[in-house]
Design an enzyme around this catalytic site. Structure first.
Site, short mmCIF file in Angstrom:
data_model
loop_
_atom_site.label_atom_id
_atom_site.label_comp_id
_atom_site.label_asym_id
_atom_site.label_seq_id
_atom_site.Cartn_x
_atom_site.Cartn_y
_atom_site.Cartn_z
N CYS A 266 0.87 -1.07 0.08
CA CYS A 266 0.04 0.00 0.04
C CYS A 266 0.75 1.23 -0.09
CB CYS A 266 -1.16 -0.13 1.03
SG CYS A 266 -2.32 -1.18 0.85
P1 NAD Z 1 -4.72 -8.80 -3.81
O1 NAD Z 1 -3.96 -8.86 -5.01
O2 NAD Z 1 -4.35 -9.59 -2.54
O3 NAD Z 1 -6.31 -9.60 -4.31
C1 NAD Z 1 -7.07 -9.03 -5.49
C2 NAD Z 1 -7.80 -10.24 -5.94
O4 NAD Z 1 -8.55 -9.66 -6.97
C3 NAD Z 1 -6.95 -11.56 -6.41
O5 NAD Z 1 -7.29 -12.75 -5.77
C4 NAD Z 1 -7.45 -11.61 -8.15
O6 NAD Z 1 -7.52 -12.96 -8.44
C5 NAD Z 1 -8.82 -10.84 -7.91
N1 NAD Z 1 -9.27 -10.29 -9.21
C6 NAD Z 1 -8.72 -9.54 -10.14
N2 NAD Z 1 -9.39 -9.12 -11.14
C7 NAD Z 1 -10.74 -9.82 -10.78
C8 NAD Z 1 -11.90 -10.04 -11.53
N3 NAD Z 1 -12.27 -9.36 -12.74
N4 NAD Z 1 -12.96 -10.80 -10.95
C9 NAD Z 1 -12.84 -11.54 -9.58
N5 NAD Z 1 -11.51 -11.44 -8.95
C10 NAD Z 1 -10.39 -10.46 -9.58
O7 NAD Z 1 -5.10 -7.40 -3.64
P2 NAD Z 1 -5.35 -6.62 -2.10
O8 NAD Z 1 -4.12 -6.47 -1.28
O9 NAD Z 1 -6.67 -7.35 -1.22
O10 NAD Z 1 -5.79 -5.32 -2.49
C11 NAD Z 1 -7.02 -4.85 -3.24
C12 NAD Z 1 -7.20 -3.52 -3.52
O11 NAD Z 1 -7.33 -2.90 -1.80
C13 NAD Z 1 -6.04 -2.76 -3.76
O12 NAD Z 1 -6.48 -1.59 -4.52
C14 NAD Z 1 -5.28 -2.19 -2.68
O13 NAD Z 1 -4.46 -1.09 -3.02
C15 NAD Z 1 -6.29 -2.08 -1.54
N6 NAD Z 1 -5.89 -1.83 -0.23
C16 NAD Z 1 -5.19 -2.96 0.24
C17 NAD Z 1 -4.89 -2.98 1.54
C18 NAD Z 1 -3.75 -4.18 2.14
O14 NAD Z 1 -3.62 -4.12 3.10
N7 NAD Z 1 -3.69 -5.17 1.16
C19 NAD Z 1 -5.34 -2.14 2.53
C20 NAD Z 1 -6.44 -1.15 2.13
C21 NAD Z 1 -6.44 -1.24 0.53
#
Ligand code: NAD
Length: 429
Positions: A266
């Protein structure tokens, strides 16, 4: 309420399990079939404290299930959250292809679905994205107009990895950007079960609040690290300084631990995305640019300290305790350990590494270093020990280091304590 969540990463799965534990019916969707199968069998594809137990409980109580079929998920819910990844391009701007695709996929189902449905962007996206990328894709694929056929909200997530479920369930505040009152009131209702202030705002303000929060926190860490680098050279313990300023309510005591810099998926990504968006809008950022530059160099402070103590590390055996970007996670995205291990390997050192959760992920980047099954195995026979993640199990004692062949212990996270270990040096203390 019936909820579907597109994307089952750290945010999507914790959101799903969290909403289910509040009594909602949740369907998680992912394009990755392996993740879907794991979730349905009670195994979270990621490590987060308490997640497995709460997932299993909600599966048993039939409040959550996962599917790869978006139609099944959207048809059987009233609100759909988008929590897909938003990775960086080379120039730091964010790649919105997953947001666009997920919006098109949801829109395709909305074309056939009767009644009112609200789509909520939960992924971190730069201001204007919901209005200019998600909303047009939803309208294009559904053939319906936003605000008439369906509602749109933007609800940024502030959880921290390692405490994701706990943070999701106990937020400091909830921010809901709404296209119109009808959209916002449905999402507001969902969060009334949480004991937190709810801030209603516009779509782009909600997007900016998330970036502003991460930019402030990243800058705060950068600032204490800069003070720490100076303290190190002046023989001052930065942590005493942090304690001295943290009591000042205007500064606060959180995010004031100096060390080898921030990592994770992040802070680095979000600050870079805000810089890129700022440039796109015609404003050249000054402070944000330096926060990134400073943090890129901070991990190597421990390497430089090592070189000052041991000028030639070629052929030396170096134990690395901790690979994850912080404790309680298996995530190594932008972890300081990546840069430090790379520098050690390039300098010809033999690296023996151990991390309780992150070794599988690290092995994909560094297949040729030695991985150990515990801290004692990594330490045994090593000439140097570097501590790079603040896992509680690295709060070691003098006797734990007796098996080293030479004793040089350098700390990047202040987990060792003077009462238990006589001789060690911190990167900023
Ligand atoms: P991640 O990469 O762990 O997970 C994303 C998931 O989305 C994956 O499992 C992928 O297979 C799936 N995906 C992609 N395209 C898809 C589709 N069309 N249909 C269904 N599934 C699909 O990501 P994350 O760490 O959970 O982060 C997600 C968002 O939240 C990002 O924008 C990130 O910046 C934000 N965020 C993350 C955190 C954190 O601590 N990880 C905290 C706050 C916000």
């Amino acid at each position: 309420m019936k909820i579907s969540i597109v994307g089952t990463g750290y945010v999507g799965l914790c959101t799903g399990v969290g909403f289910a534990s509040k009594g909602n019916d949740v369907i998680c969707v992912d394009i990755d079939k392996e993740k879907v199968d794991k979730i349905n069998s009670g195994i979270p594809p990621i490590y987060e404290q308490g997640l497995e137990e709460m997932l299993k409980k909600n599966l048993d109580e039939k409040r959550i299930r996962a599917t790869a079929d978006i139609k099944d998920a959207v048809m059987n819910s009233d609100v759909t959250f988008i929590s897909v990844g938003t990775p960086s391009w080379e120039d730091g701007s964010i790649d919105l292809k997953y947001i666009e695709q997920a919006s098109l996929d949801i829109g395709n189902v909305l074309k056939e679905k009767g009644g009112y449905h609200v789509v909520v962007v939960k992924s971190t996206v730069v201001p204007e994205t919901t209005e200019k990328v998600a909303l047009p894709a939803l309208e294009k694929a559904s053939g319906k107009k936003a605000g008439e056929g369906f509602g749109v909200c933007m609800n940024p997530e502030f959880l921290k990895e390692g405490m994701a479920l706990e943070d999701f369930l106990n937020p400091d505040r909830v921010v809901i950007g709404q296209l119109d009152e009808k959209s916002g009131s449905r999402v507001h209702k969902l969060y009334e079960a949480f004991n937190a202030p709810i801030i209603m705002t516009t779509l782009r303000t909600a997007e900016m609040i998330k970036y502003a929060a991460n930019a402030f926190l990243a800058a705060k860490i950068g600032m204490i690290n800069e003070i720490g680098n100076l303290c190190k050279r002046l023989g001052i313990d930065t942590n005493e300084v942090a304690n001295g300023i943290g009591h000042d309510k205007r500064i606060g005591d959180k995010f004031l631990r100096s060390g080898i810099g921030f990592g994770g998926s992040c802070f680095p990504k979000d600050v870079k995305a805000l810089i890129a968006k700022s440039r796109e809008s015609g404003y050249e950022p000054v402070i944000l640019d330096h926060v990134i530059k400073m943090n890129n160099e901070q991990p190597l402070q421990i390497f430089e300290l090592l070189k000052r103590k041991m000028p030639d590390i070629s052929g030396k055996t170096i134990a690395i305790l901790g690979l994850a970007f912080k404790a309680e996670t298996d995530d190594i995205r932008e972890a300081p350990a990546l840069k430090i291990v790379d520098a050690l390997v390039k300098a010809g050192a033999k690296v023996k590494a151990y991390d309780p959760k992150a070794m599988d992920n690290f092995r994909k980047e560094f297949p040729d270093i030695t991985y150990c099954s515990n801290a004692a195995e990594a330490i045994e026979g090593s000439e140097v020990c570097l501590i790079l993640t603040d896992w509680k199990e690295f709060d070691l004692s003098d006797k734990d280091f007796e098996s080293m062949s030479n004793r040089l212990i350098l700390e990047g996270r202040r987990i060792l304590r003077k009462e238990k270990v006589k001789e060690f040096e911190g990167v900023c203390w």
